[in-house]
Design a protein around this motif. Structure first.
Motif, PDB file in Angstrom:
ATOM      1  N   PRO A   1       0.910  -1.147  -0.001  1.00  0.00           N
ATOM      2  CA  PRO A   1      -0.032   0.167  -0.024  1.00  0.00           C
ATOM      3  C   PRO A   1       1.055   1.282  -0.228  1.00  0.00           C
ATOM      4  O   PRO A   1       0.386   2.194  -0.348  1.00  0.00           O
ATOM      5  CB  PRO A   1      -0.895   0.034   1.304  1.00  0.00           C
ATOM      6  CG  PRO A   1      -0.744  -1.736   1.433  1.00  0.00           C
ATOM      7  CD  PRO A   1       0.301  -2.092   1.369  1.00  0.00           C
ATOM      8  N   THR A   2       2.063   1.261   0.479  1.00  0.00           N
ATOM      9  CA  THR A   2       2.916   2.435   0.390  1.00  0.00           C
ATOM     10  C   THR A   2       3.222   2.481  -0.719  1.00  0.00           C
ATOM     11  O   THR A   2       3.825   3.649  -1.325  1.00  0.00           O
ATOM     12  CB  THR A   2       4.144   1.998   1.246  1.00  0.00           C
ATOM     13  OG1 THR A   2       3.510   2.273   2.853  1.00  0.00           O
ATOM     14  CG2 THR A   2       5.125   3.477   0.915  1.00  0.00           C
ATOM     15  N   ALA A   3       3.618   1.558  -1.281  1.00  0.00           N
ATOM     16  CA  ALA A   3       3.651   1.893  -3.333  1.00  0.00           C
ATOM     17  C   ALA A   3       3.147   2.239  -4.147  1.00  0.00           C
ATOM     18  O   ALA A   3       3.216   3.133  -5.010  1.00  0.00           O
ATOM     19  CB  ALA A   3       4.634   0.782  -3.816  1.00  0.00           C
ATOM     20  N   ASP A   4       1.914   1.661  -3.756  1.00  0.00           N
ATOM     21  CA  ASP A   4       0.307   2.221  -3.948  1.00  0.00           C
ATOM     22  C   ASP A   4       0.449   3.675  -4.349  1.00  0.00           C
ATOM     23  O   ASP A   4       0.005   5.006  -4.809  1.00  0.00           O
ATOM     24  CB  ASP A   4      -0.463   1.370  -4.087  1.00  0.00           C
ATOM     25  CG  ASP A   4      -0.426  -0.073  -4.304  1.00  0.00           C
ATOM     26  OD1 ASP A   4       0.836  -0.313  -5.168  1.00  0.00           O
ATOM     27  OD2 ASP A   4      -0.498  -0.479  -4.450  1.00  0.00           O
ATOM     28  N   ALA A   5       0.795   4.301  -2.128  1.00  0.00           N
ATOM     29  CA  ALA A   5      -0.169   5.017  -2.438  1.00  0.00           C
ATOM     30  C   ALA A   5       0.639   6.630  -2.912  1.00  0.00           C
ATOM     31  O   ALA A   5       0.787   7.468  -3.733  1.00  0.00           O
ATOM     32  CB  ALA A   5       0.091   5.631  -1.002  1.00  0.00           C
ATOM     33  N   VAL A   6       2.118   6.252  -3.416  1.00  0.00           N
ATOM     34  CA  VAL A   6       3.407   7.307  -3.542  1.00  0.00           C
ATOM     35  C   VAL A   6       2.728   7.207  -5.147  1.00  0.00           C
ATOM     36  O   VAL A   6       4.011   8.056  -5.730  1.00  0.00           O
ATOM     37  CB  VAL A   6       4.536   7.057  -2.929  1.00  0.00           C
ATOM     38  CG1 VAL A   6       4.712   7.393  -1.028  1.00  0.00           C
ATOM     39  CG2 VAL A   6       5.374   5.973  -2.895  1.00  0.00           C
ATOM     40  N   GLY A   7       3.083   6.712  -5.481  1.00  0.00           N
ATOM     41  CA  GLY A   7       3.443   5.615  -7.426  1.00  0.00           C
ATOM     42  C   GLY A   7       4.962   4.822  -7.233  1.00  0.00           C
ATOM     43  O   GLY A   7       5.703   5.735  -6.303  1.00  0.00           O
ATOM     44  N   HIS A   8       4.484   4.036  -7.735  1.00  0.00           N
ATOM     45  CA  HIS A   8       5.481   3.127  -8.343  1.00  0.00           C
ATOM     46  C   HIS A   8       7.158   3.882  -9.060  1.00  0.00           C
ATOM     47  O   HIS A   8       8.115   3.248  -8.717  1.00  0.00           O
ATOM     48  CB  HIS A   8       5.068   1.915  -9.493  1.00  0.00           C
ATOM     49  CG  HIS A   8       4.293   1.001  -8.770  1.00  0.00           C
ATOM     50  ND1 HIS A   8       3.075   0.315  -8.946  1.00  0.00           N
ATOM     51  CD2 HIS A   8       3.309   0.928  -6.977  1.00  0.00           C
ATOM     52  CE1 HIS A   8       2.748  -0.967  -8.260  1.00  0.00           C
ATOM     53  NE2 HIS A   8       2.404  -0.648  -7.425  1.00  0.00           N
ATOM     54  N   GLY A   9       6.714   4.102  -9.788  1.00  0.00           N
ATOM     55  CA  GLY A   9       8.402   5.633 -10.671  1.00  0.00           C
ATOM     56  C   GLY A   9       8.453   6.611  -8.931  1.00  0.00           C
ATOM     57  O   GLY A   9       9.766   6.914  -9.237  1.00  0.00           O
ATOM     58  N   VAL A  10       7.886   6.461  -7.512  1.00  0.00           N
ATOM     59  CA  VAL A  10       8.666   7.268  -7.126  1.00  0.00           C
ATOM     60  C   VAL A  10       9.287   6.186  -5.767  1.00  0.00           C
ATOM     61  O   VAL A  10      10.670   6.640  -5.436  1.00  0.00           O
ATOM     62  CB  VAL A  10       7.368   8.090  -6.065  1.00  0.00           C
ATOM     63  CG1 VAL A  10       7.900   8.435  -4.888  1.00  0.00           C
ATOM     64  CG2 VAL A  10       7.176   9.506  -6.519  1.00  0.00           C
ATOM     65  N   ILE A  11       9.125   5.119  -6.149  1.00  0.00           N
ATOM     66  CA  ILE A  11       9.002   4.165  -4.677  1.00  0.00           C
ATOM     67  C   ILE A  11      10.480   3.388  -5.683  1.00  0.00           C
ATOM     68  O   ILE A  11      10.532   2.813  -5.055  1.00  0.00           O
ATOM     69  CB  ILE A  11       7.898   3.504  -4.247  1.00  0.00           C
ATOM     70  CG1 ILE A  11       8.682   3.188  -2.760  1.00  0.00           C
ATOM     71  CG2 ILE A  11       8.170   2.013  -5.322  1.00  0.00           C
ATOM     72  CD1 ILE A  11       8.171   2.052  -2.445  1.00  0.00           C
ATOM     73  N   GLU A  12      10.641   3.495  -7.085  1.00  0.00           N
ATOM     74  CA  GLU A  12      11.452   2.859  -7.697  1.00  0.00           C
ATOM     75  C   GLU A  12      12.539   2.589  -7.160  1.00  0.00           C
ATOM     76  O   GLU A  12      13.527   3.775  -6.671  1.00  0.00           O
ATOM     77  CB  GLU A  12      11.509   2.486  -9.232  1.00  0.00           C
ATOM     78  CG  GLU A  12      12.157   2.232 -10.021  1.00  0.00           C
ATOM     79  CD  GLU A  12      12.075   0.558 -10.438  1.00  0.00           C
ATOM     80  OE1 GLU A  12      12.257   0.290 -10.991  1.00  0.00           O
ATOM     81  OE2 GLU A  12      10.454   0.649  -9.226  1.00  0.00           O
TER      82      GLU A  12
END
Length: 400
Positions: free
Chosen positions: A264-275
């Motif tokens: 859910p953290t990855a989904d919330a911030v966006g996969h591009g941001v957490i990559e």
């Protein structure tokens, strides 16, 4: 006469039914089921529930059905109150919990004074086992394990991946200011100093903060190469979002558990941001299954019960820890505190034999001395294991 016989048979059947109904043993399940920490609290409890269902399906513990009684540790005061209720009113044989270090520390003190065993399956702070409690046993890795692994990754992998020597990197340590964050950060500084790393700044903040922009800008101004953040979910999301908005792109971000291990953290911030963001944490699900036997069966059971995949490795670690404990209790007789604590001292499971990879043996202060963490990285929207090599399913990817 026939009526008398029928009545006698009915009475016997009722007695057998009553006896069967009494063949239960209660355990407390004390987690933050509501409030700010509810997501990981519930995820942790799901692991315990799956372990109990599996044990009960195999006949229970000592022939008795395990019944979980929930307690909501929404904050420290509530954790204390719920621990008292579970022990005094529900008469549980022991308490399982609790994910949050602060909640665990508060509630386990109640259990200790009552002489009731407390099994911590997820909280990492030093003080959980550092108080020398007789009845508290912790199955999971610790704050020190988390910090040591982060520094080890910087020295062995991250520095080279960024094209620098370890001592050339500028390290920034940020952490939420409860027992959890301060424990991990303290060990990070200790191990960084031993490795001769350059820690430029170390800053605490409240976990409930709603603005980290000034902290982000300070890290950016200092030219930080590697950020170590120990956080829960909300502050993990906030930092990643505001770092992205400020254009702050350090060579590496290494999260310390909490929100960094959650889909859910990855989904919330966006996969591009957490990559590319790294995480030192409990065993996760994209891992070498030869190193973690049984993990695939756990995922299948989780999906069947909850109609979705696991949201974090917290459920897995709670499942394995609870299962080891309940299996050991099945080898003894009775559920007195003395019987339970004696059983815990007999646990001896070698590394590589469980779904989390690490083994189980309680050592000093009743800490599982074989517990260990792994290094993960967000790649293409998934958290994959990249460290150590024997557990990895992908290589660490860093931008120079």
């Amino acid at each position: 006469m026939r009526h008398a016989v029928t009545t006698s048979v009915a009475a016997i059947l009722l007695g057998l039914a009553a006896t069967a109904a009494q063949a239960e043993v209660k355990f407390g399940a004390l987690y933050p089921f509501s409030g700010q920490l509810a997501l990981l609290g519930e995820e942790s409890a799901r692991g315990l529930e799956l372990a109990v269902e599996e044990i009960n399906a195999a006949g229970g513990v000592q022939g008795e059905k395990v019944v979980l009684v929930r307690g909501d540790a929404v904050d420290n005061n509530q954790a204390i109150g719920e621990a008292r209720r579970l022990i005094s009113l529900e008469r549980v044989a022991a308490v399982f919990g609790t994910y949050s270090s602060a909640r665990s520390i508060a509630a386990s003190q109640v259990a200790e004074l009552s002489g009731v065993p407390y099994f911590e399956l997820g909280a990492v702070a030093d003080e959980v086992t550092g108080r020398g409690l007789k009845f508290l046993y912790r199955t999971n890795p610790t704050a020190e394990d988390m910090a040591k692994l982060a520094v080890e990754m910087i020295v062995n992998k991250v520095a080279a991946g960024l094209g620098k020597k370890p001592e050339e990197l500028k390290i920034g340590i940020i952490y939420e200011d409860s027992n959890y964050g301060t424990s991990v950060a303290g060990h990070q500084k200790k191990y960084a100093a031993a490795a001769k790393l350059n820690v430029v700044t170390s800053q605490a903040y409240p976990a409930a903060t709603v603005d980290m922009s000034s902290l982000v800008l300070d890290l950016k101004r200092r030219g930080i190469d590697v950020v170590l953040q120990t956080s829960y979910q909300n502050d993990s999301v906030l930092f990643l979002q505001q770092a992205n908005e400020a254009g702050f792109k350090p060579g590496a971000i290494i999260g310390g558990g909490g929100g960094y291990s959650m889909q859910p953290t990855a989904d919330a911030v966006g996969h591009g941001v957490i990559e590319g963001v790294l995480d030192t944490d409990f065993t996760q699900f994209l891992v070498n299954t030869k190193y973690t036997p049984g993990i695939e069966g756990f995922v299948e059971a989780y999906k069947k019960k909850y109609n979705s995949g696991p949201r974090s490795g917290h459920s897995l670690n709670n499942y394995v820890g609870a299962k080891i404990i309940l299996q050991e209790l099945n080898k003894t007789k009775g559920f007195t505190p003395e019987t339970i604590t004696k059983a815990m001292k007999a646990i001896d499971v070698k590394p590589g034999a469980t779904a989390v990879g690490y083994g189980f043996k309680f050592g000093a202060n009743n800490q599982n001395e074989r517990a260990a963490m792994m290094g993960m990285q967000w790649q293409n929207g998934k958290l994959v294991t990249v460290y150590p090599d024997e557990a990895a399913v992908s290589t660490m990817q860093l931008r120079k």
